[in-house]
Write a protein that holds these residues in place. Structure first.
Motif, PDB file in Angstrom:
ATOM      1  N   LEU A 152      -1.605 -15.135  28.958  1.00 18.13           N
ATOM      2  CA  LEU A 152      -0.647 -16.178  28.508  1.00 18.13           C
ATOM      3  C   LEU A 152      -0.975 -16.742  27.220  1.00 18.13           C
ATOM      4  O   LEU A 152      -1.990 -17.789  27.307  1.00 18.13           O
ATOM      5  N   ALA A 153      -0.518 -16.573  26.132  1.00 13.72           N
ATOM      6  CA  ALA A 153      -0.989 -17.241  25.104  1.00 13.72           C
ATOM      7  C   ALA A 153      -0.338 -18.646  24.746  1.00 13.72           C
ATOM      8  O   ALA A 153      -0.879 -19.597  24.259  1.00 13.72           O
ATOM      9  N   LEU A 154       1.255 -18.646  25.218  1.00 13.69           N
ATOM     10  CA  LEU A 154       1.598 -20.063  25.312  1.00 13.69           C
ATOM     11  C   LEU A 154       2.195 -20.247  26.574  1.00 13.69           C
ATOM     12  O   LEU A 154       2.825 -19.194  27.508  1.00 13.69           O
ATOM     13  N   GLN A 155       1.869 -21.373  27.408  1.00 17.83           N
ATOM     14  CA  GLN A 155       2.129 -21.584  28.462  1.00 17.83           C
ATOM     15  C   GLN A 155       3.122 -22.940  28.900  1.00 17.83           C
ATOM     16  O   GLN A 155       2.511 -23.926  29.057  1.00 17.83           O
ATOM     17  N   GLY A 156       4.456 -22.777  28.622  1.00 18.39           N
ATOM     18  CA  GLY A 156       5.474 -23.768  28.841  1.00 18.39           C
ATOM     19  C   GLY A 156       5.139 -24.713  27.613  1.00 18.39           C
ATOM     20  O   GLY A 156       5.226 -26.000  27.849  1.00 18.39           O
ATOM     21  N   VAL A 157       5.391 -24.231  26.150  1.00 19.20           N
ATOM     22  CA  VAL A 157       5.149 -24.966  25.284  1.00 19.20           C
ATOM     23  C   VAL A 157       6.538 -25.686  24.934  1.00 19.20           C
ATOM     24  O   VAL A 157       7.410 -25.043  24.631  1.00 19.20           O
ATOM     25  N   THR A 158       6.563 -27.184  24.946  1.00 17.50           N
ATOM     26  CA  THR A 158       7.798 -27.836  24.523  1.00 17.50           C
ATOM     27  C   THR A 158       7.386 -28.666  23.290  1.00 17.50           C
ATOM     28  O   THR A 158       6.449 -29.663  23.399  1.00 17.50           O
ATOM     29  N   LEU A 159       8.179 -28.690  22.266  1.00 16.94           N
ATOM     30  CA  LEU A 159       8.045 -29.673  21.238  1.00 16.94           C
ATOM     31  C   LEU A 159       9.089 -29.816  20.353  1.00 16.94           C
ATOM     32  O   LEU A 159      10.009 -28.855  20.446  1.00 16.94           O
ATOM     33  N   LYS A 160       9.393 -30.890  19.341  1.00 17.35           N
ATOM     34  CA  LYS A 160      10.332 -31.226  18.582  1.00 17.35           C
ATOM     35  C   LYS A 160       9.643 -31.388  17.300  1.00 17.35           C
ATOM     36  O   LYS A 160       8.843 -32.274  17.093  1.00 17.35           O
ATOM     37  N   VAL A 161      10.755 -31.072  16.407  1.00 14.53           N
ATOM     38  CA  VAL A 161      10.273 -31.540  14.942  1.00 14.53           C
ATOM     39  C   VAL A 161      11.698 -31.966  14.247  1.00 14.53           C
ATOM     40  O   VAL A 161      12.789 -31.273  14.253  1.00 14.53           O
ATOM     41  N   ALA A 162      11.751 -33.399  14.028  1.00 19.26           N
ATOM     42  CA  ALA A 162      13.048 -33.998  13.725  1.00 19.26           C
ATOM     43  C   ALA A 162      13.322 -33.588  12.082  1.00 19.26           C
ATOM     44  O   ALA A 162      12.261 -33.214  11.417  1.00 19.26           O
ATOM     45  N   THR A 163      14.412 -33.560  11.603  1.00 18.19           N
ATOM     46  CA  THR A 163      14.849 -33.405  10.264  1.00 18.19           C
ATOM     47  C   THR A 163      14.105 -34.539   9.311  1.00 18.19           C
ATOM     48  O   THR A 163      14.050 -35.446   9.401  1.00 18.19           O
ATOM     49  N   GLY A 164      13.213 -33.910   8.405  1.00 15.18           N
ATOM     50  CA  GLY A 164      12.763 -34.563   7.385  1.00 15.18           C
ATOM     51  C   GLY A 164      11.403 -34.889   7.689  1.00 15.18           C
ATOM     52  O   GLY A 164      10.469 -35.565   7.200  1.00 15.18           O
ATOM     53  N   GLU A 165      10.739 -34.531   8.828  1.00 19.32           N
ATOM     54  CA  GLU A 165       9.743 -34.992   9.435  1.00 19.32           C
ATOM     55  C   GLU A 165       8.707 -33.934   9.400  1.00 19.32           C
ATOM     56  O   GLU A 165       8.725 -32.675   8.997  1.00 19.32           O
ATOM     57  N   THR A 166       7.161 -34.502   9.116  1.00 20.56           N
ATOM     58  CA  THR A 166       6.055 -33.572   9.353  1.00 20.56           C
ATOM     59  C   THR A 166       5.476 -33.667  10.444  1.00 20.56           C
ATOM     60  O   THR A 166       4.849 -34.796  10.797  1.00 20.56           O
ATOM     61  N   VAL A 167       5.227 -32.437  11.006  1.00 20.64           N
ATOM     62  CA  VAL A 167       4.440 -32.572  12.363  1.00 20.64           C
ATOM     63  C   VAL A 167       3.443 -31.689  12.295  1.00 20.64           C
ATOM     64  O   VAL A 167       3.382 -30.499  11.642  1.00 20.64           O
ATOM     65  N   ALA A 168       2.269 -32.060  12.592  1.00 22.00           N
ATOM     66  CA  ALA A 168       1.086 -31.269  12.517  1.00 22.00           C
ATOM     67  C   ALA A 168       0.626 -30.656  14.113  1.00 22.00           C
ATOM     68  O   ALA A 168       0.881 -31.478  15.013  1.00 22.00           O
ATOM     69  N   LEU A 169       0.323 -29.434  14.153  1.00 22.84           N
ATOM     70  CA  LEU A 169       0.034 -28.907  15.424  1.00 22.84           C
ATOM     71  C   LEU A 169      -1.740 -28.485  15.217  1.00 22.84           C
ATOM     72  O   LEU A 169      -1.904 -27.621  14.726  1.00 22.84           O
ATOM     73  N   ILE A 170      -2.685 -29.254  15.906  1.00 21.49           N
ATOM     74  CA  ILE A 170      -3.656 -29.202  15.958  1.00 21.49           C
ATOM     75  C   ILE A 170      -4.308 -28.691  17.174  1.00 21.49           C
ATOM     76  O   ILE A 170      -3.746 -28.670  18.261  1.00 21.49           O
ATOM     77  N   GLY A 171      -5.587 -27.811  17.172  1.00 17.08           N
ATOM     78  CA  GLY A 171      -6.286 -27.535  18.063  1.00 17.08           C
ATOM     79  C   GLY A 171      -7.317 -26.419  17.660  1.00 17.08           C
ATOM     80  O   GLY A 171      -7.330 -25.890  16.409  1.00 17.08           O
ATOM     81  N   ALA A 172      -8.171 -26.068  18.664  1.00 26.66           N
ATOM     82  CA  ALA A 172      -9.354 -25.141  18.319  1.00 26.66           C
ATOM     83  C   ALA A 172      -8.804 -23.612  18.053  1.00 26.66           C
ATOM     84  O   ALA A 172      -7.721 -23.470  18.503  1.00 26.66           O
ATOM     85  N   ASN A 173      -9.722 -22.861  17.456  1.00 27.67           N
ATOM     86  CA  ASN A 173      -9.125 -21.533  17.274  1.00 27.67           C
ATOM     87  C   ASN A 173      -9.013 -20.899  18.526  1.00 27.67           C
ATOM     88  O   ASN A 173      -9.554 -20.800  19.622  1.00 27.67           O
ATOM     89  N   GLY A 174      -7.871 -20.269  18.779  1.00 20.67           N
ATOM     90  CA  GLY A 174      -7.648 -19.330  19.945  1.00 20.67           C
ATOM     91  C   GLY A 174      -6.599 -20.138  20.962  1.00 20.67           C
ATOM     92  O   GLY A 174      -6.392 -19.918  22.039  1.00 20.67           O
ATOM     93  N   ALA A 175      -6.389 -21.468  20.285  1.00 21.05           N
ATOM     94  CA  ALA A 175      -5.453 -22.337  21.305  1.00 21.05           C
ATOM     95  C   ALA A 175      -4.117 -21.810  21.618  1.00 21.05           C
ATOM     96  O   ALA A 175      -3.486 -22.105  22.374  1.00 21.05           O
ATOM     97  N   GLY A 176      -3.514 -20.976  20.526  1.00 19.49           N
ATOM     98  CA  GLY A 176      -2.290 -20.420  20.559  1.00 19.49           C
ATOM     99  C   GLY A 176      -1.444 -20.999  19.325  1.00 19.49           C
ATOM    100  O   GLY A 176      -0.142 -20.868  19.477  1.00 19.49           O
ATOM    101  N   LYS A 177      -1.889 -21.499  18.363  1.00 21.35           N
ATOM    102  CA  LYS A 177      -1.077 -22.331  17.288  1.00 21.35           C
ATOM    103  C   LYS A 177      -0.282 -21.215  16.451  1.00 21.35           C
ATOM    104  O   LYS A 177       0.808 -21.369  16.353  1.00 21.35           O
ATOM    105  N   THR A 178      -0.963 -20.139  15.970  1.00 20.26           N
ATOM    106  CA  THR A 178      -0.552 -19.169  15.421  1.00 20.26           C
ATOM    107  C   THR A 178       0.578 -18.427  16.050  1.00 20.26           C
ATOM    108  O   THR A 178       1.807 -18.176  15.572  1.00 20.26           O
ATOM    109  N   THR A 179       0.238 -18.254  17.420  1.00 17.98           N
ATOM    110  CA  THR A 179       1.302 -17.564  18.339  1.00 17.98           C
ATOM    111  C   THR A 179       2.527 -18.392  18.256  1.00 17.98           C
ATOM    112  O   THR A 179       3.510 -17.756  18.235  1.00 17.98           O
ATOM    113  N   LEU A 180       2.469 -19.596  18.178  1.00 11.44           N
ATOM    114  CA  LEU A 180       3.904 -20.596  18.294  1.00 11.44           C
ATOM    115  C   LEU A 180       4.282 -20.357  16.980  1.00 11.44           C
ATOM    116  O   LEU A 180       5.510 -20.183  17.060  1.00 11.44           O
ATOM    117  N   LEU A 181       3.730 -20.521  15.934  1.00  9.12           N
ATOM    118  CA  LEU A 181       4.442 -20.132  14.641  1.00  9.12           C
ATOM    119  C   LEU A 181       5.116 -18.697  14.667  1.00  9.12           C
ATOM    120  O   LEU A 181       6.246 -18.652  14.145  1.00  9.12           O
TER     121      LEU A 181
END
Length: 235
Positions: free
Chosen positions: A15-44
């Motif tokens: 399971l690369a992502l396990q119940g991920v919930t997030l929001k990005v509002a219009t005009g907002e810049t949101v960072a997703l941080i974490g170690a290598n292998g955390a699932g960041k690229t999988t989410l994108l």
């Protein structure tokens, strides 16, 4: 602009992502941080349609896009500058940029104004507009990858590890441009291992660990969070 609800993504039995919930509002810049292998690229990749979620939902401006193809997502306003840049090395800078306009361009329609905006943001690309992609430095290739994503006229810009493999000064220069893009009002979701740079441009941030969101909040607060400082910023 973007809502991810309880996303689950599996790579085989993992399971690369396990119940991920997030929001990005219009005009907002949101960072997703974490170690290598955390699932960041999988989410994108799941947001852009390159991965298929096992369950959960993705919405763009309140409309579910979970069943949309990748090209439809691009046409509706999602554009990604991928990890590793992935420019076309045998094409010129201008050709790389022009290719990204296919999602909106009609026969005979000029892209001159779009090129001008990109070259204004990245003057070095204008200087090298006739050079082949392979001849650019790492920093220039990263600028080209971001510029190419912008040429698709996105509503939502996804940036995957824009500082990866760059010397500190070049990474800072790239993030100076990211900040300018953010200040223009474009919505951005940036994935990054360099927590200092990511939090410097973000309004809010999420921390992803082993496929789960473990922290979220204003970037200014997460900079001083003990857990974030210990794991990602150093003592």
């Amino acid at each position: 602009m973007l809502t991810c609800n309880d996303l689950v993504v599996a790579h085989g039995d993992i399971l690369a992502l396990q119940g991920v919930t997030l929001k990005v509002a219009t005009g907002e810049t949101v960072a997703l941080i974490g170690a290598n292998g955390a699932g960041k690229t999988t989410l994108l990749h799941t947001i852009s349609g390159l991965n298929r979620a096992s369950s959960g939902d993705i919405q763009l401006e309140g409309v579910s896009i979970s069943e949309w193809s990748t090209d439809r997502r691009v046409a509706k306003g999602i554009s990604q500058a991928p990890e590793g840049r992935r420019i076309f090395p045998g094409l010129t800078v201008e050709e790389n940029l022009s290719l990204a306009s296919v999602s909106w361009r009609r026969w005979g329609e000029s892209i001159a104004a779009d090129l001008d905006r990109t070259f204004e943001l990245f003057p070095r690309l204008k200087e090298r507009r006739k050079q082949l992609g392979w001849s650019l430095s790492g920093g220039e290739q990263q600028m080209l990858a971001i510029g190419r994503a912008l040429m698709a006229r996105p509503k939502l810009l996804l940036l995957d590890e824009p500082s990866l493999g760059l010397a500190p000064r070049l990474a800072e220069e790239v993030y100076e441009r990211v900040k300018l893009i953010s200040e223009s009002g474009l919505t951005i979701l940036v994935v990054e291992q360099n927590t200092v740079l990511a939090l410097s441009v973000a309004d809010r941030a999420y921390v992803l660990e082993t496929g789960r969101i473990v922290l979220e909040g204003p970037a200014s607060e997460l900079k001083h969070n003990a857990r974030v400082r210990e794991a990602y910023l150093g003592r």
